[in-house]
Each structure stands twice: as structure tokens, then as C-alpha cells.
Design a protein around this motif. Structure first.
Motif, PDB file in Angstrom:
ATOM      1  N   SER A   1       0.819  -1.218   0.000  1.00 42.82           N
ATOM      2  CA  SER A   1       0.000   0.000   0.000  1.00 42.82           C
ATOM      3  C   SER A   1       0.851   1.266   0.000  1.00 42.82           C
ATOM      4  O   SER A   1       0.366   2.346  -0.356  1.00 42.82           O
ATOM      5  CB  SER A   1      -0.930   0.011   1.216  1.00 42.82           C
ATOM      6  OG  SER A   1      -0.177   0.020   2.418  1.00 42.82           O
TER       7      SER A   1
ATOM      8  N   ASP B   1       5.346   6.952  -3.784  1.00 37.75           N
ATOM      9  CA  ASP B   1       5.147   5.787  -4.656  1.00 37.75           C
ATOM     10  C   ASP B   1       6.176   4.693  -4.383  1.00 37.75           C
ATOM     11  O   ASP B   1       6.733   4.083  -5.302  1.00 37.75           O
ATOM     12  CB  ASP B   1       5.187   6.208  -6.129  1.00 37.75           C
ATOM     13  CG  ASP B   1       4.068   7.184  -6.482  1.00 37.75           C
ATOM     14  OD1 ASP B   1       3.022   7.148  -5.809  1.00 37.75           O
ATOM     15  OD2 ASP B   1       4.252   7.985  -7.418  1.00 37.75           O
TER      16      ASP B   1
ATOM     17  N   LYS C   1       3.289   1.838  -1.924  1.00 40.95           N
ATOM     18  CA  LYS C   1       3.858   2.052  -3.253  1.00 40.95           C
ATOM     19  C   LYS C   1       3.021   3.000  -4.099  1.00 40.95           C
ATOM     20  O   LYS C   1       3.320   3.241  -5.260  1.00 40.95           O
ATOM     21  CB  LYS C   1       4.033   0.706  -3.960  1.00 40.95           C
ATOM     22  CG  LYS C   1       5.026  -0.206  -3.225  1.00 40.95           C
ATOM     23  CD  LYS C   1       5.144  -1.575  -3.850  1.00 40.95           C
ATOM     24  CE  LYS C   1       5.977  -1.543  -5.100  1.00 40.95           C
ATOM     25  NZ  LYS C   1       6.252  -2.906  -5.619  1.00 40.95           N
ATOM     26  N   GLU C   2       1.963   3.537  -3.489  1.00 45.31           N
ATOM     27  CA  GLU C   2       1.153   4.551  -4.160  1.00 45.31           C
ATOM     28  C   GLU C   2       0.918   5.707  -3.199  1.00 45.31           C
ATOM     29  O   GLU C   2       0.444   5.506  -2.085  1.00 45.31           O
ATOM     30  CB  GLU C   2      -0.193   3.971  -4.610  1.00 45.31           C
ATOM     31  CG  GLU C   2      -0.088   2.939  -5.724  1.00 45.31           C
ATOM     32  CD  GLU C   2      -1.456   2.489  -6.216  1.00 45.31           C
ATOM     33  OE1 GLU C   2      -2.457   3.115  -5.804  1.00 45.31           O
ATOM     34  OE2 GLU C   2      -1.517   1.523  -6.992  1.00 45.31           O
TER      35      GLU C   2
END
Length: 394
Positions: free
Chosen positions: A187, A251, A189-190
Motif C-alpha cells: 500500500s 510511490d 507504493k502509491e
């Protein structure tokens, strides 16, 4: 000394953080930094750190003498903390600290302690093997003499509150958690996140950072806590052996990071740049600029529903719509702030004498206050770009 009050001397690298870690354990009565296990070397910091003694096998080790009550903490539990708090497979070093003074060593004062040390080493070696660590090189010896370190080394972490705690631990625990218990970083990574790397055990600087800065933070960028061993799937550039290490993540990739504690002002300025970049809002907040009259944000915020305006960086409430009015100036105007949310200071810039208003928590520039509000009340003239709006909840 009664039988349940015992002393043991442990070396695991730099004694500053180790001393503080032992003091945090229930049952530990005292922890004293010092030197031990040397031969024909003066037990003083200035001597053991001389270049000629860096790899001297007869040099003293930096150690901590621990006095503890076995009715409250067993030797075995104490030694488990000891092994979990450093890397016992490193010979004459811990992280970037290199030399025989940093060797891993247990100096026992009775045979029961020796047996406990041998038992705990055997258990921990099996655990380390599962994670591809090498052989434990911790020495086990009978204590001959302990030399108390200089006064400035005692309680060093308390005396020097603006720093970091080194974390050279392997991350391997005696009670191994299930892999399913490990945090899933997918989660992260965004979007944007603030990742705080903390240690397995107590860290004075981490607790200070939480109490003095993070406890007041309620901004829109989430704060996530991780151990150095829990950063899988993330692209981290900063070294992770110091705690706290503060990573600004976008990200799944580090944008920038900071090793050690940050003051609230440093944290919020870094966060401001991370969130706002070199935007007009950043210039207003941190370079004391001023919004253009009737700017886009002003036109959005001048007629919001009932609610609260919060600090764009910290998320702390600053102004209430119930105190907002239209001054026809082109800037948001309020008759008062929320109690304690702002502070004022003289501003004699640009050839004018004004009273500046700043956020108490983040210290960002908000605007100015003038004595020409309705009914003799003040007029808080506030830049809209440094605010966010939250509708009041029923």
C-alpha cells in the motif's frame, strides 16, 4: 549484595545507547558505562580510542555494568535483550564503529550467569542460522575489573537530546513472529508517506521525537512506523542503522531522508517541501510571501460550509468558519483564531509595522492581524494557500 541482586557486564559496541536500553528494562536497577577486559591499557576514552589501540587485542571494550534484581528480570531475559540489540556475528565492530573497543563480550560474575550465556548463545545461533547470519563471535569471560567511564559518558543520551540511537541489531528475535505478521508495504507504493524507522527496543530520541513533534501532527500525509528489517518492497537510499531515521516516501521510493531526531521546525519545513514543492503555498508558508488578492484558494474557501480551517502542513485546526467574515480585502478574514493555535510577532518588513501571525505547531507564516475588524474586533488577514478545509462533523 543479596543473592537476587546481581551484576553483569556486557559489551555490544558503543555504550551510550546500550546503557539507555538496559535502563528501560523492568528489574534493572542501574546501568553504568565503562571499560573492561583490557591489559596494560589505561581505561580512559582518550586512550582506548587512540589509533594505535584500534586493533589492539588487549584494548579495553566499551561495556555497561548492569545491576539487576532477578526477582523481576532473569539473567536469561537480560541476555536475550542484549543479543537482540546488536549484531553478535560482527568481530570487533558494530556498524560503522570499528575497533576492538566495540567487541561483543559478556563478562559474568558467577557461574550461573556463564551457563545462561552459553545457553542463550546456542539458542540464538540456531535462530541466526535460519536467516543466513554467520557464527556468533561474542566472548564469554569472567569479570576481572570494571572501570567506570568519565562522567560525560554517563546518561549520555539524556544529556544530548538532539541525536539518534544507533541500531545495529540483526532484527532476529527470540520469539520469531509468523511471516504473516510482517507488515505488507504494497500500500506504500502509491502516494506519499512519512516512514519512521525505529528500533527493536527503547530509543530515547524516538520517544522524544514522538512526544515533541509527532503527537501534535494530524496532517494528510500518513506516518508509518517500521523496523529496519521491515522495509521490503520499498526503495530506500538512506542508511537505516540510526533511529529514528525519517524517510519521505513517494510511490514506494525515498525522495529524501534524515538520520536522527529532527526538531519540529526542521520536520515541518522538510514536510512542507515534500508536500508542496516550490509552489506559491510553500513560499507563503516558509518564505513569508503573500497570496495574490482574490486568489483561487480564496475564492474556494470564502463560502465553504460550516467547518474548520486547518494548517496545511500539520493538519492542526487554526480557524473556525463561525469566526469568518467578508472584509472585501481579497484575503480570508476572521475575528479570532482557535485558542492556542497561532502566535504573533512584530513584522517590520517592507517598510511597514505589522503584527505577523504564525502557526504554533508548524511555525508556518499565516498572515497578519489588524485592529480594523467588525465591532472593534481584530481582523485576522490569512493566506488561503496555507490552509485546508474540513467540514464540521455532526
Amino acid at each position: 549484595m543479596t543473592s537476587h541482586i546481581q551484576k553483569i557486564v556486557l559489551g555490544s559496541g558503543c555504550f551510550w545507547g546500550a546503557e539507555k536500553g538496559y535502563e528501560s528494562l523492568p528489574g534493572v536497577m542501574n546501568a553504568v558505562s565503562g571499560y573492561s577486559d583490557g591489559l596494560d591499557v589505561e581505561p580512559s576514552y582518550s586512550v582506548i580510542t587512540k589509533p594505535k589501540n584500534k586493533f589492539n587485542p588487549h584494548n579495553h571494550a566499551e561495556v555497561v555494568e548492569i545491576t539487576y534484581n532477578t526477582n523481576f528480570i532473569s539473567t536469561e531475559i537480560l541476555l536475550k535483550h542484549y543479543f537482540e540489540s546488536h549484531d553478535p556475528t560482527q568481530l570487533n565492530k558494530q556498524g560503522n564503529d570499528v575497533g576492538t573497543q566495540y567487541r561483543s563480550i559478556i563478562l559474568y560474575t558467577n557461574e550461573d550467569q556463564k551457563r545462561d550465556a552459553e545457553k542463550v548463545i546456542a539458542i540464538y545461533q540456531e535462530l541466526l542460522n535460519k536467516f543466513d547470519y554467520g557464527k556468533i563471535v561474542t566472548q564469554i569471560k569472567s569479570l576481572k575489573e570494571f572501570h567506570k567511564a568519565e562522567a560525560y559518558h554517563q546518561d549520555y543520551i539524556k544529556k544530548n537530546p538532539n541525536g539518534y540511537c544507533p541500531d545495529h541489531s540483526t532484527g532476529v528475535k527470540f520469539n520469531i513472529p509468523n511471516k504473516s505478521d510482517a507488515p505488507n508495504n504494497q500500500s506504500l507504493k502509491e502516494g506519499k508517506y512519512i516512514v519512521i524507522i525505529e528500533p527493536q527496543d527503547y530509543c530515547f530520541y524516538c520517544e522524544k521525537f514522538k512526544s515533541e513533534t509527532l503527537n501534535d501532527y494530524s496532517g494528510s500525509i500518513p506516518v508509518i512506523f517500521r523496523l529496519a528489517s521491515q522495509l521490503g518492497q520499498l526503495k530506500i537510499k538512506s542508511p537505516t542503522w540510526a533511529t529514528p531515521t525519517i524517510i519521505f516516501l513517494k510511490d514506494g521510493e525515498e525522495v529524501f531522508g534524515h538520520q536522527g531526531i529532527m526538531s519540529s521546525k526542521e520536520f515541518y519545513q522538510a514536510l512542507g517541501f515534500f508536500k508542496l514543492g516550490k509552489s506559491e503555498a510553500y513560499k507563503v508558508a516558509f518564505e513569508d510571501a503573500t497570496d495574490r488578492r482574490f486568489c483561487k484558494e480564496y475564492n474556494i474557501f470564502k463560502n465553504t460550509p460550516d467547518g474548520i480551517f486547518v494548517d496545511k502542513i500539520s493538519g492542526v485546526p487554526l480557524f473556525d468558519t463561525r469566526d469568518r467574515y467578508n472584509s472585501f480585502s481579497g484575503w480570508l478574514s476572521f475575528t479570532k483564531p482557535i485558542d492556542g493555535a497561532v502566535y504573533s510577532k512584530p513584522d517590520n518588513s517592507n517598510g511597514m509595522k505589522r503584527i505577523e501571525i504564525r502557526s504554533t505547531i508548524s511555525d508556518i507564516h499565516l498572515g497578519h492581524v489588524f485592529p480594523d475588524g467588525p465591532g472593534g474586533l481584530p481582523r485576522y488577514c490569512i493566506n488561503a494557500t496555507v490552509l485546508e478545509f474540513k467540514k464540521r462533523s455532526n
